[in-house]
Design a protein around this motif. Structure first.
Motif, PDB file in Angstrom:
ATOM      1  N   THR A  25     -12.869  -3.877 -15.036  1.00 46.97           N
ATOM      2  CA  THR A  25     -13.502  -4.411 -15.029  1.00 46.97           C
ATOM      3  C   THR A  25     -14.851  -4.388 -16.361  1.00 46.97           C
ATOM      4  O   THR A  25     -15.658  -5.638 -16.674  1.00 46.97           O
ATOM      5  CB  THR A  25     -13.941  -4.775 -13.719  1.00 46.97           C
ATOM      6  OG1 THR A  25     -13.382  -4.943 -12.555  1.00 46.97           O
ATOM      7  CG2 THR A  25     -15.634  -5.386 -13.121  1.00 46.97           C
ATOM      8  N   LYS A  26     -15.313  -3.123 -16.227  1.00 54.32           N
ATOM      9  CA  LYS A  26     -15.815  -3.020 -17.442  1.00 54.32           C
ATOM     10  C   LYS A  26     -15.544  -3.763 -18.893  1.00 54.32           C
ATOM     11  O   LYS A  26     -16.452  -4.176 -19.814  1.00 54.32           O
ATOM     12  CB  LYS A  26     -16.070  -1.460 -17.741  1.00 54.32           C
ATOM     13  CG  LYS A  26     -17.278  -0.841 -18.569  1.00 54.32           C
ATOM     14  CD  LYS A  26     -17.331   0.040 -18.477  1.00 54.32           C
ATOM     15  CE  LYS A  26     -18.431   0.811 -19.159  1.00 54.32           C
ATOM     16  NZ  LYS A  26     -17.840   0.464 -20.568  1.00 54.32           N
ATOM     17  N   ASN A  27     -14.208  -4.055 -18.972  1.00 50.51           N
ATOM     18  CA  ASN A  27     -13.621  -4.000 -20.564  1.00 50.51           C
ATOM     19  C   ASN A  27     -13.431  -5.670 -20.250  1.00 50.51           C
ATOM     20  O   ASN A  27     -13.897  -6.070 -21.266  1.00 50.51           O
ATOM     21  CB  ASN A  27     -12.521  -3.450 -20.600  1.00 50.51           C
ATOM     22  CG  ASN A  27     -12.199  -2.074 -20.832  1.00 50.51           C
ATOM     23  OD1 ASN A  27     -13.162  -1.216 -21.136  1.00 50.51           O
ATOM     24  ND2 ASN A  27     -11.267  -1.495 -20.629  1.00 50.51           N
ATOM     25  N   LEU A  28     -13.807  -6.296 -19.197  1.00 52.42           N
ATOM     26  CA  LEU A  28     -13.275  -7.500 -19.096  1.00 52.42           C
ATOM     27  C   LEU A  28     -15.320  -7.769 -19.068  1.00 52.42           C
ATOM     28  O   LEU A  28     -15.079  -8.845 -20.166  1.00 52.42           O
ATOM     29  CB  LEU A  28     -12.683  -8.290 -17.630  1.00 52.42           C
ATOM     30  CG  LEU A  28     -11.510  -7.920 -17.784  1.00 52.42           C
ATOM     31  CD1 LEU A  28     -11.079  -8.272 -15.966  1.00 52.42           C
ATOM     32  CD2 LEU A  28     -11.096  -9.206 -18.750  1.00 52.42           C
ATOM     33  N   ILE A  29     -15.518  -7.318 -19.105  1.00 52.28           N
ATOM     34  CA  ILE A  29     -17.081  -7.603 -19.364  1.00 52.28           C
ATOM     35  C   ILE A  29     -17.863  -7.657 -20.547  1.00 52.28           C
ATOM     36  O   ILE A  29     -18.705  -8.292 -21.063  1.00 52.28           O
ATOM     37  CB  ILE A  29     -18.265  -7.387 -17.965  1.00 52.28           C
ATOM     38  CG1 ILE A  29     -17.697  -7.610 -16.339  1.00 52.28           C
ATOM     39  CG2 ILE A  29     -19.730  -7.400 -18.222  1.00 52.28           C
ATOM     40  CD1 ILE A  29     -18.932  -6.916 -15.741  1.00 52.28           C
ATOM     41  N   LYS A  33      -6.768 -13.657 -27.977  1.00 53.05           N
ATOM     42  CA  LYS A  33      -5.847 -13.344 -27.287  1.00 53.05           C
ATOM     43  C   LYS A  33      -4.769 -12.022 -26.856  1.00 53.05           C
ATOM     44  O   LYS A  33      -4.665 -11.390 -25.564  1.00 53.05           O
ATOM     45  CB  LYS A  33      -4.660 -14.779 -26.957  1.00 53.05           C
ATOM     46  CG  LYS A  33      -5.426 -15.983 -27.056  1.00 53.05           C
ATOM     47  CD  LYS A  33      -4.785 -17.195 -26.946  1.00 53.05           C
ATOM     48  CE  LYS A  33      -5.083 -18.249 -26.674  1.00 53.05           C
ATOM     49  NZ  LYS A  33      -3.809 -19.742 -26.966  1.00 53.05           N
ATOM     50  N   ALA A  34      -4.685 -11.588 -27.066  1.00 53.64           N
ATOM     51  CA  ALA A  34      -3.772 -10.279 -27.813  1.00 53.64           C
ATOM     52  C   ALA A  34      -4.846  -9.654 -27.109  1.00 53.64           C
ATOM     53  O   ALA A  34      -4.694  -8.633 -25.838  1.00 53.64           O
ATOM     54  CB  ALA A  34      -3.712  -9.978 -28.925  1.00 53.64           C
ATOM     55  N   ASP A  35      -6.243  -8.881 -27.012  1.00 50.67           N
ATOM     56  CA  ASP A  35      -7.109  -8.439 -26.525  1.00 50.67           C
ATOM     57  C   ASP A  35      -6.862  -8.100 -25.076  1.00 50.67           C
ATOM     58  O   ASP A  35      -6.966  -7.755 -24.446  1.00 50.67           O
ATOM     59  CB  ASP A  35      -8.029  -8.636 -27.450  1.00 50.67           C
ATOM     60  CG  ASP A  35      -8.374  -7.786 -28.888  1.00 50.67           C
ATOM     61  OD1 ASP A  35      -8.005  -6.981 -28.899  1.00 50.67           O
ATOM     62  OD2 ASP A  35      -8.749  -8.153 -29.692  1.00 50.67           O
ATOM     63  N   LEU A  36      -7.415  -9.552 -25.167  1.00 53.28           N
ATOM     64  CA  LEU A  36      -7.114  -9.914 -23.197  1.00 53.28           C
ATOM     65  C   LEU A  36      -6.021  -9.631 -22.582  1.00 53.28           C
ATOM     66  O   LEU A  36      -6.214  -9.237 -21.399  1.00 53.28           O
ATOM     67  CB  LEU A  36      -7.790 -11.661 -23.194  1.00 53.28           C
ATOM     68  CG  LEU A  36      -7.944 -11.956 -21.438  1.00 53.28           C
ATOM     69  CD1 LEU A  36      -8.958 -11.733 -20.575  1.00 53.28           C
ATOM     70  CD2 LEU A  36      -8.121 -13.416 -21.591  1.00 53.28           C
ATOM     71  N   ASP A  37      -5.379  -9.893 -22.711  1.00 57.07           N
ATOM     72  CA  ASP A  37      -3.654  -9.411 -22.411  1.00 57.07           C
ATOM     73  C   ASP A  37      -3.648  -8.164 -22.645  1.00 57.07           C
ATOM     74  O   ASP A  37      -3.398  -7.460 -21.018  1.00 57.07           O
ATOM     75  CB  ASP A  37      -3.348  -9.589 -23.579  1.00 57.07           C
ATOM     76  CG  ASP A  37      -0.999  -9.929 -22.939  1.00 57.07           C
ATOM     77  OD1 ASP A  37      -1.054 -10.567 -21.648  1.00 57.07           O
ATOM     78  OD2 ASP A  37      -0.583  -9.547 -22.741  1.00 57.07           O
ATOM     79  N   SER A  89      -4.267  -3.722 -18.673  1.00 62.77           N
ATOM     80  CA  SER A  89      -4.026  -1.868 -18.237  1.00 62.77           C
ATOM     81  C   SER A  89      -4.267  -1.561 -16.584  1.00 62.77           C
ATOM     82  O   SER A  89      -5.133  -2.525 -15.772  1.00 62.77           O
ATOM     83  CB  SER A  89      -5.643  -1.549 -18.895  1.00 62.77           C
ATOM     84  OG  SER A  89      -6.404  -1.013 -18.637  1.00 62.77           O
ATOM     85  N   LYS A  90      -4.350  -0.576 -16.208  1.00 64.63           N
ATOM     86  CA  LYS A  90      -4.780  -0.067 -15.225  1.00 64.63           C
ATOM     87  C   LYS A  90      -5.744   0.538 -15.446  1.00 64.63           C
ATOM     88  O   LYS A  90      -5.768   1.551 -14.213  1.00 64.63           O
ATOM     89  CB  LYS A  90      -2.964   0.590 -14.950  1.00 64.63           C
ATOM     90  CG  LYS A  90      -1.963   0.493 -15.034  1.00 64.63           C
ATOM     91  CD  LYS A  90      -1.628  -0.971 -14.406  1.00 64.63           C
ATOM     92  CE  LYS A  90      -0.651  -1.547 -13.953  1.00 64.63           C
ATOM     93  NZ  LYS A  90      -0.577  -2.806 -12.889  1.00 64.63           N
ATOM     94  N   SER A  91      -6.382   1.123 -15.775  1.00 72.77           N
ATOM     95  CA  SER A  91      -7.695   1.453 -16.286  1.00 72.77           C
ATOM     96  C   SER A  91      -9.095   1.274 -15.017  1.00 72.77           C
ATOM     97  O   SER A  91      -9.169  -0.216 -14.762  1.00 72.77           O
ATOM     98  CB  SER A  91      -8.022   1.632 -17.852  1.00 72.77           C
ATOM     99  OG  SER A  91      -9.320   1.785 -17.889  1.00 72.77           O
TER     100      SER A  91
END
Length: 779
Positions: A231-235, A216-220, A225-227
Motif C-alpha cells: 500500500t505504501k509503495n502504491l501511494i 506500467k511495468a513498475d505498477l505491475d 508484490s506480496k510485501s
C-alpha cells in the motif's frame, strides 16, 4: 454473421478496435460540426477575414464545443451543475436575442458565484463557475448568431449529437477540420506549417517506449508484490506520477499532451482502485485522491487557434478522467472550476528559450511531432531559422527541433522522442544532423521506429513516411529498433541511419571508395523536349540515320520506346537534308533562349545536342528512382545505340562481376539504409550510395562464381522478352527462375564478403558499415 465485422480487427494486431473506430468516427463528426458552425458564423462578420474576426471565431467555437461537452457530461462545481440540455435550453429560450444571451452567458461563466449579480435571472445563475481562462477574454467580436448559426448549435450540435463520447485526444482532428474551412489561405495553413496530425496508435509509438511501458511495468511489479509495504509503495508511486513533467515543443492541438495525460490518469485510477480495496479514506488527511494535474504538461505552438484547442482538449480530458475517478471514489470533489492553465505558450519554438517555460532540471520528458518541411516548401523565414543551426541547406525543417532539444537536455536525465520525416535518417541529411548530435553533443539514440506511413484521424488524411527517434544524454542499457511491421529488436547500438552499426556518417564522395568503375550521371537534355522524339512521331523523320533510342528511368523500367536526334559529330549538311530535323533544332534553340537560366541560354549556341553528350559503348544502366517494394533495383546492360538521360545512372565498362554485386541483396541492404527517398521510393545517388559502397575483395574463384550467377540472371530475363523490368521485378509476378538466379547470386556475393548465406539484412548493414569505417580510415 451479424457481428462478424465487429471482430475483424482481431485478425490484425495493428488494427483499431471497434471502440477506437467508434471514437474516431464521433470525433471526426464533431470536427465537421465545428467547421460547419465556424463557416456559418464567419459569414456574419463585417470583416470576416480580419485578424480580430478570425481570433474571435476561434474563441467562440472552442467555448461552444466545451459547453456542449459540459452539458452532455453534466459537469459540476460550486454546488451548481450543467444539466443535460442546459446550454441548449438557455439558447432556445433566448433565441430572439441570441447574441445578447451568448454574451451574458460567457460573462457569467467567468464569474465566481459569490461575485455574481445577486439579481441574475435563474437561467443564468444556475450555471456553474467555469473559470480556467476559457471565458476570461471579453474583448472578442461576437456577431449575430440568430438564424443558421443558432440552428446548427441547437439542432445539429446539441440535439443531434452526443459530445460525451468524443475522444479528447482526437480533438485535434477538430482543429484540422476547422482549419480546412474558410479561405484558400487558411486551407494552406496545415501544408505551410508542415503539420501532420496524429492518431492515438501513432502517439503510443512515441510515448510507450519513451516512458509509458516502464511506468506500467513498475505498477505491475508493485501489484504483484506480496510485501507488507504494498500500500505504501502504491501511494509513493502515485505521488511520483504527480511529479513528472512533460513538454511538447510543437504541440499543435495538444494530441500528445492529452493522450499522455489520459494514459497517466488511467494508471492513477488503477492505483486508486487498489487503494480503495485497502480501505484508504480519501476524505481525511492530506491524501488527495488525484495527484496528476494538467499543470504537469507544457507545450509550445506557433498557431493561436491550436493553442486554444490544446488547452480545451486537456480540460475535456481532465473532465473525462474525473468522471472515471468518480466511479471509483465516492463523494469526489466537483470538477469545476477549471484549473487556470497557462503552460501552453503561443510562440515559435525555434525562437524562444524553452527554459523560460519550464526549466530543464524540472522536466522529465520531451516528445512530439514537429513540422516536416523540405527545402522547396519553406518560407524565407523558415530558411533563415534552418540557417541558425545548419550550414547544409537541404536538411528538413524538423531537424532544428533535434538541435534545440539536444542543447536543452545537456547534463540532465531528460529523455526525448520525436516523430520525423524519414529523410533525416537517409542520404545526405544524416551527416549534418547526426554527426554533431552523436559526436559533439554526446546524444544516444535509445529506441527508433524505422520508416512507416503516418496517418491522422482527419478526414483529409496526411500520409507521410516517418520515423520515430528516442534519444537522451543518458544511454539506456537496452536499445530497441522497431521495423515497419512493429516488430521490435533489442540491439547494442543505434546510429543515425537507425541501424545496429557504428556511428559512421556517409557524406558526398566524388570518387568510389573502392577500386571499381566510375558511375556517371546520364545526359541532361535542357532542350525543352525539342530533340526528343515520341514513338508515334518517329515516321515523320523518314530514314534519317542519326536517331537513337532514348532511355530514362521510366523507359528502362517499363520498356517504353522513346527516341532522340543524336547529332553529335553530324555535319551541318546532313542535318539540312531533313527539314523536320532542322525544325527541331530551331525549336531547341528557341527553347533555350526562352529559359531563365543564363547558362541554359548560352547552350542556344549549340542547339543540335543535349547539354551532355555521353554515349558509352557498353554500360550498366540503373534507374535513379525505384520502388521500395522491389527486392532488387532492376538494372540492365545497354550499348551505344541507347542514349541515357539524367534519370538513370550509368557505369561504363562494368563487368558481369560488377553487375552481380550491384544486383545482390547485399548491395540492396546498403541502398535501403543509405539512399535518400522520394516519398518511400529509393533515390539512388552515385555520390552517396555507389561511391561509398564497400566492395568485397573476392578470390578469383569467388569472382568467377559471381560472374556466372550474374549471367544466369540475364539469361533468366531473356526467357520473358515481352516483359518489362517492372513486370519481372514486381514481387507478385517475379518469375521463379529469375528469383532462383538472384538467390544463387546472393549466396555468391555473400561468400565474397565472408558472410554466412543465412545472414540477416540487419547483420549485413552492420558488417558493411564496419567495413566502410575500416576502408575509410585506411584511405
Amino acid at each position: 454473421r451479424r457481428f462478424f465485422g465487429k471482430f475483424l480487427f482481431m485478425a490484425d494486431l495493428n488494427a483499431s478496435s471497434p471502440k477506437d473506430i467508434h471514437e474516431e468516427e464521433i470525433s471526426v463528426k464533431a470536427g465537421e460540426l465545428a467547421r460547419k458552425l465556424r463557416d456559418s458564423l464567419e459569414k456574419r462578420y463585417k470583416n470576416p477575414k480580419s485578424r480580430e474576426a478570425q481570433q474571435s471565431l476561434t474563441v467562440i467555437c472552442v467555448r461552444i464545443v466545451f459547453l456542449l461537452y459540459a452539458e452532455d457530461t453534466e459537469l459540476s462545481g460550486g454546488g451548481r451543475k450543467f444539466q443535460k440540455g442546459s446550454f441548449h435550453d438557455y439558447m432556445l429560450k433566448h433565441k430572439d436575442s441570441s447574441r445578447r444571451a451568448l454574451i451574458d452567458l460567457f460573462a457569467v461563466l467567468s464569474q465566481k458565484v459569490e461575485e455574481r449579480d445577486p439579481y441574475l435571472d435563474s437561467d443564468l445563475a444556475d450555471f456553474p463557475y467555469v473559470n480556467g481562462g476559457l471565458f476570461d477574454e471579453t474583448n472578442i467580436e461576437i456577431p449575430q448568431i440568430d438564424g443558421e448559426p443558432l440552428e446548427i448549435i441547437l439542432r445539429e450540435m446539441s440535439e443531434g449529437f452526443d459530445w460525451s463520447g468524443i475522444n479528447s485526444t482526437i480533438f485535434g482532428a477538430i482543429f484540422e477540420s476547422v482549419l480546412d474551412g474558410g479561405s484558400e489561405n487558411e486551407k494552406s495553413v496545415r501544408r505551410e506549417g508542415g503539420m501532420h496530425y496524429t492518431s492515438i496508435e501513432n502517439i503510443h509509438k512515441v510515448i510507450d517506449p519513451l516512458f509509458l511501458e516502464n511506468l506500467k511495468a513498475d505498477l505491475d511489479k508493485i501489484l504483484k508484490s506480496k510485501s507488507t509495504k504494498r500500500t505504501k509503495n502504491l501511494i509513493e508511486f502515485q505521488e511520483s506520477l504527480g511529479k513528472l513533467k512533460f513538454l511538447d515543443p510543437a504541440c499543435g492541438s495538444g494530441n500528445f499532451l492529452t493522450e499522455t495525460y489520459l494514459s497517466l490518469r488511467r494508471i492513477e485510477n488503477q492505483i486508486l482502485s487498489e487503494l480503495t480495496k485497502q480501505q484508504i479514506n480519501f476524505a481525511t488527511g492530506d491524501l488527495s485522491p488525484i495527484k496528476i494535474k494538467i499543470s504537469q504538461f507544457f507545450g509550445i505552438e506557433i498557431n493561436g487557434f491550436a493553442v486554444a484547442v490544446a488547452k480545451t482538449a486537456l480540460w475535456i480530458a481532465e473532465a473525462q478522467m474525473w468522471n472515471e475517478t468518480k466511479n471509483i471514489i465516492q463523494n469526489l470533489d466537483d470538477f469545476l472550476p477549471l484549473e487556470n492553465y497557462g503552460n501552453i505558450l503561443e510562440a515559435n519554438a525555434l525562437k524562444i528559450d524553452w527554459a523560460a517555460l519550464v526549466k530543464p532540471e524540472d522536466l522529465n520528458f520531451i516528445m512530439g511531432n514537429p513540422p516536416f518541411i523540405g527545402r522547396r516548401y519553406r518560407s524565407e523565414e523558415q530558411h533563415e531559422e534552418v540557417r541558425q543551426f545548419f550550414d547544409y541547406k537541404d536538411i528538413d525543417y524538423v531537424a532544428c527541433w533535434y538541435m534545440i532539444a539536444a542543447d536543452y537536455i545537456q547534463g540532465t536525465n531528460i529523455e526525448c522522442a520525436f516523430v520525423s520525416t524519414n529523410s533525416v535518417t537517409q542520404g545526405e541529411q544524416v551527416a549534418p544532423l547526426w554527426k554533431p548530435l552523436l559526436k559533439d553533443k554526446k546524444i544516444f539514440i535509445n529506441f527508433a521506429y524505422r520508416t512507416f506511413r503516418w496517418l491522422s484521424e482527419a478526414k483529409d488524411k496526411a500520409a507521410v513516411h516517418c520515423v520515430i527517434i528516442g534519444f537522451s544524454c543518458v544511454e539506456r542499457s537496452k536499445k530497441i529498433i522497431f521495423d515497419s511491421e512493429n516488430r521490435s529488436h533489442y540491439v547494442k547500438h543505434i546510429n543515425g541511419y537507425l541501424t545496429d552499426a557504428p556511428d559512421v556518417f556517409i557524406g558526398i564522395r566524388s570518387r568510389p571508395l573502392c577500386d571499381v568503375p566510375v558511375m556517371k550521371n546520364g545526359n541532361v537534355p535542357l532542350d525543352g523536349d525539342a530533340l526528343k522524339i515520341e514513338a508515334g512521331d518517329l515516321p515523320l523523320f523518314g530514314n534519317f540515320p542519326y536517331i537513337k533510342q532514348l532511355m530514362g528511368g521510366r523507359e528502362l523500367l517499363h520498356n517504353e520506346k522513346r527516341y532522340v536526334l543524336w547529332l553529335v559529330g553530324v555535319s551541318p549538311g546532313e542535318i539540312h537534308k531533313n527539314s523536320k530535323v532542322v525544325e527541331r533544332v530551331k525549336l531547341c534553340r528557341e527553347n533555350r533562349l526562352n529559359m531563365k537560366d543564363k547558362g541554359t541560354q548560352k547552350l542556344a549556341e549549340t542547339p543540335t545536342t543535349f547539354r551532355d553528350t555521353n554515349n558509352p559503348e557498353k554500360y550498366i544502366a540503373l534507374p535513379m528512382v525505384s520502388s521500395e517494394n522491389r527486392k532488387y533495383i532492376p538494372m540492365a546492360y545497354l550499348n551505344s545505340d541507347v542514349i541515357p538521360t539524367n534519370q538513370i545512372q550509368t557505369i561504363p565498362d562494368a563487368t558481369l562481376y560488377h553487375f552481380g554485386v550491384l544486383t545482390s541483396f547485399v548491395h540492396m541492404a546498403w541502398v535501403r539504409v543509405v539512399a535518400g527517398r522520394l516519398k518511400s521510393d529509393f533515390r539512388y545517388s552515385k555520390d552517396i550510395v555507389y561511391n561509398n559502397f564497400p566492395w568485397p575483395l573476392p578470390s578469383e574463384k569467388q569472382k568467377l562464381k559471381i560472374e556466372m550467377t550474374a549471367k544466369k540472371i540475364l539469361e533468366a530475363r531473356e526467357k520473358f522478352p515481352e516483359s518489362s523490368l517492372a513486370d519481372l521485378y514486381d514481387p507478385l509476378t517475379m518469375p521463379g527462375e529469375l528469383l532462383k538466379a538472384h538467390k544463387a547470386n546472393d549466396i555468391a556475393v555473400c561468400e565474397a564478403y565472408g558472410f554466412d548465406k543465412n545472414i540477416s539484412e540487419e547483420e549485413i548493414v552492420s558488417a558493411l558499415m564496419r567495413l566502410y569505417e575500416k576502408i575509410s580510415k585506411e584511405e
